[in-house]
Enzyme design. Structure first.
Site, PDB file in Angstrom:
ATOM      1  N   LEU A   1      37.064  42.163  34.580  1.00 14.46           N
ATOM      2  CA  LEU A   1      37.976  42.837  35.502  1.00 14.46           C
ATOM      3  C   LEU A   1      39.425  42.475  35.247  1.00 14.46           C
ATOM      4  O   LEU A   1      40.319  43.327  35.349  1.00 14.46           O
ATOM      5  CB  LEU A   1      37.595  42.492  36.951  1.00 14.46           C
ATOM      6  N   ASP A   2      39.700  41.216  34.907  1.00 19.92           N
ATOM      7  CA  ASP A   2      41.073  40.773  34.689  1.00 19.92           C
ATOM      8  C   ASP A   2      41.670  41.472  33.471  1.00 19.92           C
ATOM      9  O   ASP A   2      42.795  41.991  33.510  1.00 19.92           O
ATOM     10  CB  ASP A   2      41.090  39.256  34.505  1.00 19.92           C
ATOM     11  N   ASP A   3      40.940  41.479  32.359  1.00 21.03           N
ATOM     12  CA  ASP A   3      41.415  42.181  31.173  1.00 21.03           C
ATOM     13  C   ASP A   3      41.619  43.664  31.454  1.00 21.03           C
ATOM     14  O   ASP A   3      42.624  44.256  31.036  1.00 21.03           O
ATOM     15  CB  ASP A   3      40.415  42.012  30.027  1.00 21.03           C
TER      16      ASP A   3
ATOM     17  N   PHE B   1      44.787  44.304  33.436  1.00 17.40           N
ATOM     18  CA  PHE B   1      46.014  44.086  32.668  1.00 17.40           C
ATOM     19  C   PHE B   1      46.186  45.160  31.595  1.00 17.40           C
ATOM     20  O   PHE B   1      47.303  45.617  31.316  1.00 17.40           O
ATOM     21  CB  PHE B   1      45.998  42.698  32.019  1.00 17.40           C
TER      22      PHE B   1
ATOM     23  N   ARG C   1      45.427  40.552  40.312  1.00 15.10           N
ATOM     24  CA  ARG C   1      45.635  41.422  39.153  1.00 15.10           C
ATOM     25  C   ARG C   1      45.099  42.823  39.427  1.00 15.10           C
ATOM     26  O   ARG C   1      45.726  43.831  39.074  1.00 15.10           O
ATOM     27  CB  ARG C   1      44.932  40.843  37.924  1.00 15.10           C
TER      28      ARG C   1
END
Length: 660
Positions: A390-392, A395, A466
């Site tokens: 999810l973070d990648d 971003f 994020r």
């Protein structure tokens, strides 16, 4: 001078007390040049991802198992250089000696040919005893020692392959574990069952490292409570070990077959199992245990994937835990966009092309508990299709939004699909985890092999922030139901000091910056809870204007925000401050001055500190591009906010009839 020019001169803050525009712009320009020069021809960025010496130590053991020991001297040199004055090894820069790292280093150097009587190993053994001895190492350390014949299997928690055939509702079902634990454990179940003699390494005995040989099984000591989950799982562990000694194992063949199929399936569409150490190393061991020989395509592919993580110099070799091209590329793109590159700049378009090619549209582990959701995320590494995160994904979406791509239809399809995937994986508590939805069964943290401190993947403030920042950039306001649930989660996670915990970066500075950055994107950074976050950042600013924090805060939260200044953490703090403060704020300007003055001649920044987090308290990371991309972004953001503030001040000072 015209009246407008006169007002402009008086509305702008006095430059004698600020970073001069020319010097700031020069620092940004040099930073942009440095970053552009390091873009790969394919379009991505990928900095070194550094960890501690446990990887080099484990790699020495691994090479002895394979019988391919040519690189051992270079690995040993790297380990020796990391030894601390007290004889031990740490797991982060500037940290104290840590037991598991020191035991592994001792064994690695012993296998490399260093005598146990050599002064540096004598000091290492003394340090190990002072830290509690081999009997206090974690379960994974003891597992590897048992695997190569250094200790008995009775000192290892049971990891039976029958875990693979437990029903979906079972708390010990592998899909209730975090994705990384799952990938680590499945090969271990094969090894636990087969215990292959071909993996035994001569000279790997380490009995001298036990502090009290009579208490070798200290890890399996009952706690004092009459009834506790800890004791229940210890009882279960003993029952499974009794089962292991029984000749009657009705599900064993089926279970090993299921583990083998799972592992082989997951080696497909991936650069090694889950594309992370130690799952990749465990997979090689498991393939050997299953009878695969040198030259076998599956074995050689797994060996080659792990070998690609090694970085060899003239006299040393170090091993990365994985590689981070998607993550590094997204951060670099956002920094360059903020620094003023045009949306259609060739470097950005090329990077966007590469990212679009990396989008994962095939199945993954996350679907097991989330059927009916279409894939659309991005992974951290080059090829890791079972594990988008999810973070990648958030971003990457932020980065792609700032690119004027010639194929707008393709860009729209990719972003719509990724946004839908991101939203669909929001947890029931309103937050987001890293890889799965509602992966939060805390009961799992009590199992005997859970001492790597990462059995589950619950919501975290930094990933949630994020995701919210991403949604804001795509037009979702603060009162949108999805966003509102995320904000409610973040409010509940704020500490009494006003900060937020950083699960994937060190630590409260990282977490607080992320939340304030999200609030800024949502136009709510002026709310009271955000002002409290900014106030905390001001309180922890160092005398030199920078910010710093060490990994010690994961053990002792009272040290939050305390540590020598670093470029990456100063940048995070500056980003957070700019979300809630005027650019002319004294804390902001001091942070800017620190970053401008600490930039080196090449246009980058120097940083030795460990500022990335793998598993809190257990495993930390040093992203070599953090020290560049984040300071560049922060300085460029400051420049933009300063110019905007000057324009708004002039506009407010000019009478309405003169603005027409």
């Amino acid at each position: 001078m015209s009246r407008a020019d006169h007002l402009m001169a008086h509305a702008a803050p006095a430059r004698d007390d600020r970073i001069y525009e020319g010097r700031l712009s020069e620092a940004i320009a040099h930073g942009v040049s440095w970053l552009l020069q390091r873009q790969a021809v394919e379009g991505y960025w990928c900095g070194e991802l550094e960890a501690d010496t446990t990887l080099e130590s484990d790699y020495i053991l691994y090479l002895h198992v394979l019988g391919r020991t040519a690189a051992v001297p270079k690995l040993a040199t790297c380990i020796r250089r990391g030894q601390l004055p007290d004889g031990g090894w740490s797991i982060y820069e500037g940290g104290p000696s840590e037991l598991n790292a020191t035991v592994k280093a001792y064994l690695g150097l012993k296998l490399a040919g260093d005598s146990p009587d050599a002064p540096h190993l004598v000091r290492a053994k003394r340090c190990i005893h002072e830290l509690g001895g081999l009997e206090r190492t974690n379960s994974f350390t003891r597992f590897y020692l048992a695997l190569v014949g250094a200790i008995g299997w009775d000192l290892v928690p049971a990891v039976p392959p029958e875990l693979m055939v437990l029903p979906a509702w079972s708390g010990l079902n592998i899909y209730r574990m975090s994705s990384w634990t799952r990938a680590i454990v499945v090969p271990l179940t094969i090894l636990y069952a087969l215990r292959p003699s071909r993996l035994i390494v001569p000279r790997a005995d380490v009995d001298e490292l036990f502090r009290d040989p009579s208490a070798r099984a200290r890890a399996f000591t009952w706690d004092r409570s009459l009834v506790s989950w800890h004791n229940l799982f210890l009882l279960l562990d003993r029952l499974m070990k009794l089962h292991e000694r029984s000749p009657w194992k009705p599900f064993r063949r089926r279970a090993i077959g299921a583990a083998r199929r799972w592992m082989l399936d997951h080696l497909d569409r991936s650069d090694g199992l889950a594309a992370i150490y130690p799952a990749m190393m465990n997979a090689v061991y498991a393939l050997l245990a299953l009878g695969h020989e040198a030259g076998d395509p599956e074995l050689e592919r797994a060996v080659d994937a792990l070998a690609r993580l090694a970085i060899e110099d003239d006299d040393t070799m170090r091993v990365q835990p994985c590689v981070s091209p998607v993550w590094d590329t997204a951060i670099a793109m956002v920094a360059l966009q903020q620094a003023g590159l045009r949306p259609d700049a060739p470097s950005l378009v090329k990077a966007a092309d590469w990212l679009l090619d990396q989008q994962i549209l095939g199945p993954g582990d996350w679907q097991v508990n989330n059927p009916g959701i279409e894939p659309g995320g991005w992974a951290f590494e080059f090829r890791n299709d079972f594990y988008p995160d999810l973070d990648d994904t958030a971003f990457v979406l932020i980065a792609l939004r700032g690119v004027a791509h010639p194929d707008s239809a393709r860009m729209d399809r990719a972003t719509r699909r990724a946004l839908a995937w991101l939203i669909a994986l929001q947890n029931r508590d309103g937050g987001w985890g890293a890889f799965d939805r509602d992966n939060d069964l805390t009961l799992l943290t009590q199992v005997p092999f859970a001492d790597h401190n990462a059995m589950i993947d619950p919501s975290s403030a930094d990933v949630t922030a994020r995701a919210l920042e991403c949604l804001a950039h795509f037009g979702r306001p603060a009162d949108d139901p999805v966003v509102a649930r995320g904000l409610a989660y973040l409010r509940g996670q704020q500490t009494r000091e006003g900060a937020w915990y950083g699960r994937w970066g060190v630590n409260y500075i990282y977490g607080t910056s992320g939340v304030l950055r999200a609030a800024d994107a949502l136009s709510i950074a002026g709310l009271e809870f955000c002002r409290r976050g900014a106030a905390w950042l001001r309180q922890v600013q160092n005398d030199d204007g920078g910010f710093g924090e060490t990994c010690a805060t994961y053990v002792d939260p009272s040290q939050m925000g305390a540590g020598p200044s670093t470029p990456s953490q100063t940048a995070w703090a500056l980003i957070g401050l700019l979300a809630s403060c005027d650019p002319a704020d004294a804390a902001v300007e001091r942070a800017v001055q620190y970053l401008v003055e600490s930039q080196n001649a090449s246009g980058s920044w120097d940083e030795d500190a460990t500022t990335g987090t793998g598993f809190p308290r257990v495993f930390y990371l040093k992203y070599h591009l953090y020290r560049h991309s984040f300071p560049l972004y922060a300085l460029a953001l400051y420049r933009e906010r300063s110019r905007r503030g000057e324009r708004e001040a002039v506009k407010a000072a000019i009478p309405a009839f003169e603005r027409v």
